[in-house]
Scaffold this active site. Structure first.
Site, PDB file in Angstrom:
ATOM      1  N   ASP A   1      45.569  18.715  51.753  1.00 17.48           N
ATOM      2  CA  ASP A   1      44.729  18.808  52.948  1.00 17.48           C
ATOM      3  C   ASP A   1      44.668  20.288  53.319  1.00 17.48           C
ATOM      4  OD1 ASP A   1      43.684  18.908  55.523  1.00 17.48           O
ATOM      5  OD2 ASP A   1      44.508  16.951  56.076  1.00 17.48           O
TER       6      ASP A   1
ATOM      7  N   TYR B   1      35.460  22.865  61.101  1.00 21.14           N
ATOM      8  CA  TYR B   1      35.288  23.326  62.496  1.00 21.14           C
ATOM      9  C   TYR B   1      36.422  24.234  62.943  1.00 21.14           C
ATOM     10  CZ  TYR B   1      38.166  19.126  63.185  1.00 21.14           C
ATOM     11  OH  TYR B   1      39.140  18.166  63.085  1.00 21.14           O
ATOM     12  N   LYS B   2      37.462  24.391  62.097  1.00 21.05           N
ATOM     13  CA  LYS B   2      38.569  25.289  62.441  1.00 21.05           C
ATOM     14  C   LYS B   2      38.210  26.708  61.986  1.00 21.05           C
ATOM     15  CE  LYS B   2      41.689  21.383  62.538  1.00 21.05           C
ATOM     16  NZ  LYS B   2      42.564  20.474  61.790  1.00 21.05           N
TER      17      LYS B   2
ATOM     18  N   ARG C   1      50.704  27.404  70.450  1.00 19.80           N
ATOM     19  CA  ARG C   1      50.134  27.739  69.148  1.00 19.80           C
ATOM     20  C   ARG C   1      49.041  28.792  69.312  1.00 19.80           C
ATOM     21  NH1 ARG C   1      47.361  23.228  65.318  1.00 19.80           N
ATOM     22  NH2 ARG C   1      45.859  23.255  67.032  1.00 19.80           N
TER      23      ARG C   1
ATOM     24  N   PHE D   1      50.036  16.144  59.739  1.00 19.13           N
ATOM     25  CA  PHE D   1      49.159  15.812  60.858  1.00 19.13           C
ATOM     26  C   PHE D   1      49.031  14.284  60.916  1.00 19.13           C
ATOM     27  CE2 PHE D   1      45.036  15.421  62.984  1.00 19.13           C
ATOM     28  CZ  PHE D   1      45.168  16.364  64.003  1.00 19.13           C
TER      29      PHE D   1
HETATM   30  C1  LIG Z   1      42.499  19.059  62.112  1.00 12.55           C
HETATM   31  C2  LIG Z   1      43.103  18.196  61.061  1.00 12.55           C
HETATM   32  C3  LIG Z   1      42.505  16.989  60.700  1.00 12.55           C
HETATM   33  C4  LIG Z   1      41.304  16.532  61.461  1.00 12.55           C
HETATM   34  O1  LIG Z   1      40.766  15.358  61.027  1.00 12.55           O
HETATM   35  P1  LIG Z   1      39.360  14.889  61.630  1.00 12.55           P
HETATM   36  O2  LIG Z   1      39.065  13.672  60.913  1.00 12.55           O
HETATM   37  O3  LIG Z   1      38.393  16.010  61.434  1.00 12.55           O
HETATM   38  O4  LIG Z   1      39.546  14.680  63.101  1.00 12.55           O
HETATM   39  C5  LIG Z   1      43.062  16.269  59.664  1.00 12.55           C
HETATM   40  N1  LIG Z   1      44.174  16.693  59.026  1.00 12.55           N
HETATM   41  C6  LIG Z   1      44.782  17.846  59.382  1.00 12.55           C
HETATM   42  C7  LIG Z   1      46.003  18.295  58.668  1.00 12.55           C
HETATM   43  C8  LIG Z   1      44.271  18.629  60.417  1.00 12.55           C
HETATM   44  O5  LIG Z   1      44.869  19.755  60.776  1.00 12.55           O
END
Ligand SMILES: *Cc1c(COP(=O)(O)O)cnc(C)c1O
Length: 421
Positions: free
Chosen positions: A201, A226-227, A380, A126
């Site tokens: 992560d 939040y996911k 997705r 990400f």
């Molecule tokens: C959703 C996600 C994030 C989100 O980071 P935020 O700081 O909460 O915006 C980070 N890393 C991965 C791999 C994600 O899927």
């Protein structure tokens, strides 16, 4: 009945604990989970009673001050960690920064620290994860950090090549595009065999399937809530550090990665000199967002009443069924599966590639089937067994077939892009 069907049947009672809008099939819980009804009550109580009536007293009387640690301990139970190893705070991005700094600090404590200056990651990680590493490299220019972002299949060869210069390997367990999953234990072992630290992560792992950080001897981890956790937009993320590392950091009084007053040993002593807190509190920075914490804790309590092994069985049943339905009904329509067929290396999502992916998803959303799109061509769909049913899966595939057959994605209204996809 198969194990998957049994699991779905045993979890069926959970759906009623969530708000599911009428006419919506929600397959985007991997991006923003639905609202737990208990969160409505918890936030209302926090606003009306604790804030409205209790006011400043609520820091103590409602125990607001311990919310990050209390929620951290609850998250620990969901990711195979122990109490005292996890704290809920800030965003995942900020926590990645803290975790990477901590990895470098831990390496500096070793006698053979010199020259361990390489951060390895997956080029398909990400973007925020990769951006944070790039920012750290720029910030610590004199440390001469080297970044090696490589393809998944190049990881082991890269580790052999970089060898004893590797400081930390930072990977997202489940790829946000493909839904492909790293085997946590095997990868962690390989990374550590080179003397590097492993930072996971867990953005698409937490509450998607059972995670066993300590059984895998993970060093550090971050994740968001939040996911799949369903804690609401902007909910606090979390950081994990194994106890052996927290003890080493404490023993050497290593500075906090961000030395805000909540990372101070005694924030309310108001001492001008910073002294780092012991334990996982070193990762906190400032005042916790209490309304968000109220929603988070309510969401966590729902999860703590679910059997994560059943969740995994149900998730595999749902994702497998969706793949089968789409391939059966949408064959020859240009959709190609981007997710591993082997469920043992799959997260709780299914992705298909299509050149018209964005417009196809908009047409699906107009029909009430909510998934999302990730550039350049990924459709997705996330599957969260506490509230997604097998009937949802079958209906979603049938809507997708109709969108393709009727070429609904050619309509102008579905082609205009919004800022958030
Ligand atoms: C959703 C996600 C994030 C989100 O980071 P935020 O700081 O909460 O915006 C980070 N890393 C991965 C791999 C994600 O899927």
């Amino acid at each position: 009945m198969t194990a998957g069907n049994n699991a779905l049947a045993s979890l069926a009672g959970f759906r009623d604990q969530f708000v599911i809008p009428d006419g919506v099939i929600y397959l985007d819980g991997n991006s923003l989970g639905v609202l737990p009804k208990a969160a409505i009550t918890a936030v209302r109580r926090t606003v009306e009673e604790e804030w409205g009536q209790g006011l400043i007293r609520s820091w103590n009387t409602a125990d607001w001050v311990n919310a990050p640690r209390r929620c951290g301990d609850k998250i620990a139970r969901l990711i195979g960690a122990d109490a005292g190893e996890v704290i809920a705070c800030d965003s995942t991005s900020l926590n990645l920064f803290k975790a990477l700094v901590t990895a470098l600090q831990l390496q500096s404590l070793r006698p053979d620290a010199a020259g361990r200056n390489v951060i390895v990651s997956d080029i398909d990680n990400f973007p925020t994860d990769l951006y944070i590493a790039q920012g750290l490299q720029a910030l610590l220019a004199e440390r001469k950090l080297e970044l090696r972002f490589v393809k998944r299949h190049e990881l082991e060869a890269t580790l052999r090549e970089v060898g004893s210069r590797t400081a930390v390997v930072m990977l997202t367990q489940v790829d946000y595009r493909s839904g492909g999953r790293y085997v946590m234990q095997g990868v962690t072992e390989v990374v550590q065999s080179h003397g590097a630290l492993m930072l996971w992560d867990l953005a698409h792992s937490t509450c998607a399937f059972p995670v066993s950080l300590n059984a895998c001897k993970a060093d550090l981890a971050v994740g968001c809530t939040y996911k799949y956790v369903n804690a609401g937009p902007g909910a606090p993320a979390f950081v994990f550090a194994a106890k052996r590392h927290l003890d080493a950091l404490d023993a050497a009084a290593v500075p906090a990665p961000i030395s805000g007053w909540f990372a101070h040993e005694a924030p309310f002593a108001f001492d001008p000199k910073f002294r780092v807190a012991r334990g996982v509190e070193r990762f906190t920075v400032g005042t916790p967002p209490i309304l968000q914490f109220a929603a988070l804790e309510a969401a966590l309590d729902v999860w703590l009443s679910a059997d994560m092994n059943l969740v995994r069985e149900a998730s595999v049943a749902l994702t497998t069924r969706f793949i089968a339905e789409v391939e059966q009904h949408c064959g020859g329509m240009g959709l190609t599966l981007a997710t591993p067929r082997d469920s043992s290396i799959r997260g709780s999502q299914v992705s298909f590639r299509h050149a018209e992916g964005y417009a196809i998803m908009q047409a699906l959303i107009a029909r009430g089937v909510i998934g999302d799109f990730r550039a350049p061509d990924i459709l997705r769909f996330g599957f969260t067994p506490l509230y997604v049913t097998e009937a949802d899966v079958v209906a979603a595939a049938s809507h997708l077939r109709d969108v393709m057959k009727l070429r609904e994605y050619e309509r102008a209204e579905f082609r205009a892009r919004s800022k958030v996809t």
